[in-house]
Design an enzyme around this catalytic site. Structure first.
Site, mmCIF file in Angstrom:
data_model
loop_
_atom_site.group_PDB
_atom_site.id
_atom_site.type_symbol
_atom_site.label_atom_id
_atom_site.label_comp_id
_atom_site.label_asym_id
_atom_site.label_seq_id
_atom_site.Cartn_x
_atom_site.Cartn_y
_atom_site.Cartn_z
ATOM 1 N N LYS A 1 0.842 -1.207 0.000
ATOM 2 C CA LYS A 1 0.000 0.000 0.000
ATOM 3 C C LYS A 1 0.873 1.250 0.000
ATOM 4 O O LYS A 1 0.652 2.181 -0.786
ATOM 5 C CB LYS A 1 -0.886 0.005 1.239
ATOM 6 C CG LYS A 1 -1.546 1.345 1.552
ATOM 7 C CD LYS A 1 -2.467 1.317 2.753
ATOM 8 C CE LYS A 1 -1.785 1.539 4.045
ATOM 9 N NZ LYS A 1 -1.451 2.946 4.366
ATOM 10 N N ASN A 2 1.908 1.261 0.847
ATOM 11 C CA ASN A 2 2.699 2.484 1.026
ATOM 12 C C ASN A 2 3.742 2.712 -0.060
ATOM 13 O O ASN A 2 4.494 3.674 -0.009
ATOM 14 C CB ASN A 2 3.343 2.490 2.414
ATOM 15 C CG ASN A 2 2.282 2.695 3.492
ATOM 16 O OD1 ASN A 2 1.126 3.004 3.180
ATOM 17 N ND2 ASN A 2 2.650 2.478 4.740
ATOM 18 N N CYS B 1 -4.822 12.628 12.784
ATOM 19 C CA CYS B 1 -5.529 11.347 12.668
ATOM 20 C C CYS B 1 -5.395 10.653 14.015
ATOM 21 O O CYS B 1 -4.793 11.180 14.953
ATOM 22 C CB CYS B 1 -4.939 10.509 11.530
ATOM 23 S SG CYS B 1 -3.399 9.744 11.970
ATOM 24 N N ARG C 1 0.526 14.437 13.004
ATOM 25 C CA ARG C 1 0.950 14.176 11.618
ATOM 26 C C ARG C 1 1.155 15.479 10.829
ATOM 27 O O ARG C 1 0.545 15.704 9.801
ATOM 28 C CB ARG C 1 -0.059 13.288 10.903
ATOM 29 C CG ARG C 1 -0.516 12.058 11.654
ATOM 30 C CD ARG C 1 0.500 10.934 11.706
ATOM 31 N NE ARG C 1 0.849 10.388 10.408
ATOM 32 C CZ ARG C 1 0.178 9.414 9.784
ATOM 33 N NH1 ARG C 1 -0.925 8.947 10.318
ATOM 34 N NH2 ARG C 1 0.588 8.965 8.616
ATOM 35 N N ASP D 1 4.588 0.360 12.007
ATOM 36 C CA ASP D 1 3.340 -0.235 11.493
ATOM 37 C C ASP D 1 3.160 -1.677 11.924
ATOM 38 O O ASP D 1 2.130 -2.286 11.645
ATOM 39 C CB ASP D 1 3.303 -0.157 9.962
ATOM 40 C CG ASP D 1 3.166 1.274 9.497
ATOM 41 O OD1 ASP D 1 3.359 1.530 8.300
ATOM 42 O OD2 ASP D 1 2.900 2.143 10.344
ATOM 43 N N ARG E 1 -8.738 -0.339 4.771
ATOM 44 C CA ARG E 1 -7.878 0.669 4.138
ATOM 45 C C ARG E 1 -6.528 0.073 3.760
ATOM 46 O O ARG E 1 -5.893 0.499 2.808
ATOM 47 C CB ARG E 1 -7.647 1.843 5.095
ATOM 48 C CG ARG E 1 -8.875 2.657 5.353
ATOM 49 C CD ARG E 1 -8.532 3.897 6.119
ATOM 50 N NE ARG E 1 -7.407 4.600 5.484
ATOM 51 C CZ ARG E 1 -6.898 5.715 5.969
ATOM 52 N NH1 ARG E 1 -7.367 6.249 7.075
ATOM 53 N NH2 ARG E 1 -5.897 6.308 5.350
HETATM 54 C C1 EPZ Z 1 4.310 6.875 6.456
HETATM 55 O O1 EPZ Z 1 3.537 7.892 7.048
HETATM 56 C C2 EPZ Z 1 3.372 5.687 6.296
HETATM 57 N N1 EPZ Z 1 2.285 6.051 5.389
HETATM 58 C C3 EPZ Z 1 2.818 5.280 7.668
HETATM 59 O O2 EPZ Z 1 2.017 4.134 7.485
HETATM 60 C C4 EPZ Z 1 3.996 4.921 8.564
HETATM 61 O O3 EPZ Z 1 3.507 4.617 9.847
HETATM 62 C C5 EPZ Z 1 4.970 6.107 8.649
HETATM 63 O O4 EPZ Z 1 5.386 6.492 7.314
HETATM 64 C C6 EPZ Z 1 6.223 5.782 9.447
HETATM 65 O O5 EPZ Z 1 6.875 4.691 8.878
HETATM 66 C C7 EPZ Z 1 2.523 6.055 4.054
HETATM 67 O O6 EPZ Z 1 3.619 5.780 3.589
HETATM 68 C C8 EPZ Z 1 1.365 6.407 3.167
HETATM 69 P P1 EPZ Z 1 6.385 10.149 8.566
HETATM 70 P P2 EPZ Z 1 4.137 9.398 7.084
HETATM 71 O O7 EPZ Z 1 6.302 11.426 7.786
HETATM 72 O O8 EPZ Z 1 5.027 9.618 5.925
HETATM 73 C C9 EPZ Z 1 6.676 13.487 11.945
HETATM 74 C C10 EPZ Z 1 0.131 2.807 7.724
HETATM 75 O O9 EPZ Z 1 -0.309 2.241 8.721
HETATM 76 N N2 EPZ Z 1 6.605 14.451 10.833
HETATM 77 O O10 EPZ Z 1 7.527 9.220 8.288
HETATM 78 O O11 EPZ Z 1 3.006 10.327 7.330
HETATM 79 C C11 EPZ Z 1 5.402 12.669 12.080
HETATM 80 O O12 EPZ Z 1 4.458 13.372 12.868
HETATM 81 C C12 EPZ Z 1 0.619 4.227 7.811
HETATM 82 O O13 EPZ Z 1 0.251 2.288 6.581
HETATM 83 C C13 EPZ Z 1 6.672 15.811 11.108
HETATM 84 O O14 EPZ Z 1 6.773 16.215 12.273
HETATM 85 O O15 EPZ Z 1 5.031 9.347 8.394
HETATM 86 C C14 EPZ Z 1 5.882 11.407 12.741
HETATM 87 O O16 EPZ Z 1 5.984 11.638 14.128
HETATM 88 C C15 EPZ Z 1 0.348 4.805 9.182
HETATM 89 N N3 EPZ Z 1 6.600 16.700 10.078
HETATM 90 C C16 EPZ Z 1 7.287 11.232 12.168
HETATM 91 O O17 EPZ Z 1 7.672 12.520 11.655
HETATM 92 C C17 EPZ Z 1 6.491 16.292 8.772
HETATM 93 O O18 EPZ Z 1 6.453 17.157 7.868
HETATM 94 C C18 EPZ Z 1 7.362 10.214 11.012
HETATM 95 O O19 EPZ Z 1 6.311 10.525 10.116
HETATM 96 C C19 EPZ Z 1 6.440 14.899 8.508
HETATM 97 C C20 EPZ Z 1 6.510 13.998 9.555
#
Ligand code: EPZ
Length: 441
Positions: A47-48, A141, A146, A329, A421
């Site tokens: 998915k990701n 969420c 996020r 995840d 999802r």
């Molecule tokens: C991706 O989310 C995945 N989703 C998530 O999978 C996964 O849990 C996550 O990466 C971590 O591996 C997709 O790829 C579609 P991040 P993402 O940006 O990119 C903070 C699932 O279950 N952050 O790596 O949104 C954020 O709050 C989903 O399939 C900022 O502060 O995660 C988090 O604490 C859930 N500012 C950390 O970084 C930003 O601009 C990592 O988030 C971006 C992120």
């Protein structure tokens, strides 16, 4: 464009209820616990990886053919988001054909973005190809705030002007210019968005502190097949040499390591002998290592993984971390395994600030869990007892399914649109392995 059945209709977005496309919003699962899992199941595409790769089809007017695309609600949502902008997409099984040659509104409306945060991934491609974009802020969420500040910071470094107006990111750029970007933390979709913006920028872009996830690598592979020039994907430093335009390509999405891990944890909890085919074992080494620590016997080949387990699992402790560390995840699923282990496991979540929603529901099944800051201390019990529980987010729902499979008696998991999802008909595939599980409409 083949006259295949249209997969994504282009009705006005307000008419679209994505959850309904993969089961009814209030579907529930009825699970009767007990009994081992045995047999073979095929792993779907990731998915990701599919989500950013679908967004990447906006970067060219040529036809892009994607194989091994999972049939999930989130993929349908992304397809409808693209179709709503004028892209033409069709699907036959796990094959999707996309052609973004007639894009009208470069806009991602709130109605769709609020159902899937990954919609933010259209921002980079729209800016790169059309020089403008209007994308709703995703909002929070269940698992955390996020924010997308790193996406915005990086795009500004590439020369884009971005304003936040009425909950929307309004962005424009005459032509993006290569830059050196260091993200404040590792961000998966942040890295992906910036990579997609940079492929058509003028000059070289270097992304430091880049995410190393296999899904980032798969996106880079697809972009390079489309004519991009990306080096270093999979390391923490990605270098992109901008090109004038991208062209069509065919790409096969890599197997879903989280779906693979979820089925393996279910087998480790229930006991039995399960073999997953069409997998990519090298992308979930940290998970396989923890399964072995839990006492399961794990064998892996080039594209398959086999797990044998019997009796109570041993407790495992873990800390989530960016790839190649233990994936956040998979945290909820391993907590379900620890709930019945013969000892105490400590699970620390370091990526998201609120990813313990499943704890309250697991406690309803009799789990003994105490939360100390970002660590859950799980005292394994010999037996969980079935109850009605509620899914709160995608991976929490998977955790409740695993717990229901081992709980004594009947468990009803509510609001499983969360599950739909990220998992394609999970109940049918678990039932094929011998689980007593059915969907209640
Ligand atoms: C991706 O989310 C995945 N989703 C998530 O999978 C996964 O849990 C996550 O990466 C971590 O591996 C997709 O790829 C579609 P991040 P993402 O940006 O990119 C903070 C699932 O279950 N952050 O790596 O949104 C954020 O709050 C989903 O399939 C900022 O502060 O995660 C988090 O604490 C859930 N500012 C950390 O970084 C930003 O601009 C990592 O988030 C971006 C992120």
């Amino acid at each position: 464009m083949p006259d295949a059945p249209r997969f994504f209709d282009t009705r006005p977005v307000r008419a679209i209820r994505t959850a309904a496309s993969h089961g009814q919003p209030m579907d529930r699962l009825r699970i009767t616990g007990g009994g081992p899992l045995a047999g073979e199941v095929g792993v779907a595409g990731a998915k990701n990886a599919a989500l950013p790769i679908l967004a990447a089809t906006l970067l060219t007017g040529d036809e892009v053919v994607l194989e091994n695309v999972p049939q999930l609600a989130d993929v349908t949502t992304m397809g409808r988001l693209l179709a709503g902008m004028g892209a033409r997409l069709s699907r036959e099984g796990s094959r999707v054909v996309a052609k973004a040659d007639a894009i009208g509104a470069a806009e991602a409306p709130y109605e769709l973005v609020k159902t899937m945060r990954a919609s933010i991934l259209v921002l980079g491609p729209l800016l790169a190809r059309f020089g403008q974009a209007r994308v709703s802020l995703p909002g929070g969420c269940a698992i955390g705030a996020r924010p997308v500040d790193q996406h915005i910071k990086g795009l500004r470094a590439l020369g884009a002007q971005l304003q936040i107006e009425h909950g929307y990111i309004v962005a424009e750029a005459s032509r993006l210019k290569g830059a050196r970007i260091v993200t404040d933390m590792v961000t998966v979709t942040g890295t992906e968005n910036l990579m997609m913006a940079a492929v058509l920028a003028d000059g070289e872009t270097v992304i430091e502190n880049a995410a190393r996830e296999p899904e980032v690598v798969d996106l880079a592979r697809c972009l390079n097949a489309m004519g991009a020039r990306i080096r270093g994907a999979g390391s923490d430093c990605v270098v992109i040499d901008g090109v004038e335009r991208l062209h069509g390509a065919t790409h096969r999405v890599l197997p879903d390591r989280i779906e693979t891990g979820t089925f393996l944890v279910a087998a480790a909890a229930c006991g039995g002998d399960v073999r997953l085919t069409g997998a990519a074992p090298e992308t979930l080494e940290a998970v396989l290592d923890k399964l072995r620590q839990a006492g399961a016997e794990v064998e892996a080949g080039a594209d398959w993984v086999r797990l044998r387990a019997r009796g109570r699992p041993r407790p495992v402790s873990l800390r989530t971390a960016p790839y190649p560390g233990f994936p956040t995840d998979m945290q909820a699923q391993f907590m379900a395994l620890d709930c019945i282990a013969d000892g105490v496991g400590r699970i620390t979540e370091t990526i998201f600030e609120n990813r313990f929603m499943h704890v309250l529901e697991l406690q309803r099944l009799g789990a003994q869990i105490d939360i100390e800051g970002s660590t859950a201390v799980v005292r394994g019990v010999p037996k969980l007892s079935g109850a009605s529980v509620m899914a709160t987010d995608l991976r929490a729902s998977a955790s409740l399914v695993v717990a229901g499979l081992v709980a004594e008696g009947e468990t009803i998991v509510d609001r499983i649109y969360h599950l739909d999802r990220g998992y394609d008909r999970m109940e049918a595939r678990l039932a094929a392995l011998g689980a007593r599980i059915e969907r209640l409409k």
